[in-house]
Design an enzyme around this catalytic site. Sequence first.
Site, PDB file in Angstrom:
ATOM      1  CG  ASP A  43       3.093   1.094   8.302  1.00 50.15           C
ATOM      2  OD1 ASP A  43       3.738   2.328   8.084  1.00 50.15           O
ATOM      3  OD2 ASP A  43       2.495   0.836   9.268  1.00 50.15           O
ATOM      4  CG  ASP A 132      -0.233   7.560   3.904  1.00 46.12           C
ATOM      5  OD1 ASP A 132      -1.107   8.190   4.671  1.00 46.12           O
ATOM      6  OD2 ASP A 132       0.880   7.431   4.294  1.00 46.12           O
ATOM      7  CD  GLU A 134       0.537  10.426   6.457  1.00 43.81           C
ATOM      8  OE1 GLU A 134       1.157  10.882   7.496  1.00 43.81           O
ATOM      9  OE2 GLU A 134       0.937   9.241   6.360  1.00 43.81           O
TER      10      GLU A 134
END
Length: 252
Positions: A43, A132, A134
């Site tokens: 990624d 994503d 996080e």
Amino acid sequence: MPLSPTLNRLRAAVVLAAATVLTVAGLAVASPAQAQTGPAGIDVSNYQGAINWTSVRNAGIQWAYIKATEGTTYKDPRFNTNYPAAHAAGVIRGAYHFARPNSSGGAAQADYFASNGGAWSADNLTLPGAVDLEAPPSGAACYGLTTTQMRTWITDFYNRYKARTGRDVVIYTTASWWNSCTGSWTGMASKSPLWVAHWGASSPSLPAGWSSTTWTFWQYTATGSVSGIAGNVDRDHFNGTRDRLLALANNT
């Protein structure tokens, strides 16, 4: 999923640092041997700089997630180059969105993502988009949201992305962030493929709801090396065969 050295340091605090350095097919990667058993992936974002995608594919990388957007105002400046170039090189690619749950609602961010690279196409080389989830580079790890508010934000993102694309969004996260910020919520495990980050382990620790047989992608190091990319790159493993990877891409 590197955004900056600061973010990499932050993520290192919530996932284990890579402990063993191996050499696999000529590529130095910090990972357990088990991480090499399925289709290899990476990624990337603007942080990697210019990428030679033909070299990446020739090095054995079969798939990649590429940063597209963040919040509702930022588009990765290399996305418009990376995304078609990966496709042209035969890399099965997908786009990802870095969530900012404190800046706007989940539906608004899903709309921005889908309109700026995160949409899906049935072309045999496009994975469903990923969100994503996080801790941010700075500030509260859970963005100041309660566990109930975070669950609502994720649900709103999922619902809008599905309405826009017809696909279940992939969730990228760590077990520690998910369990802390959603209150060990199991409500997404039956809907979203899981992309789990856990470095330097023989198998990944999983967020609540997913199991050793239901995770889909595993980011096993942030310090990998791949021909065609200068410097470190995240290395990933798909939990299955290439046929299953293509089935995910094609929604079959």
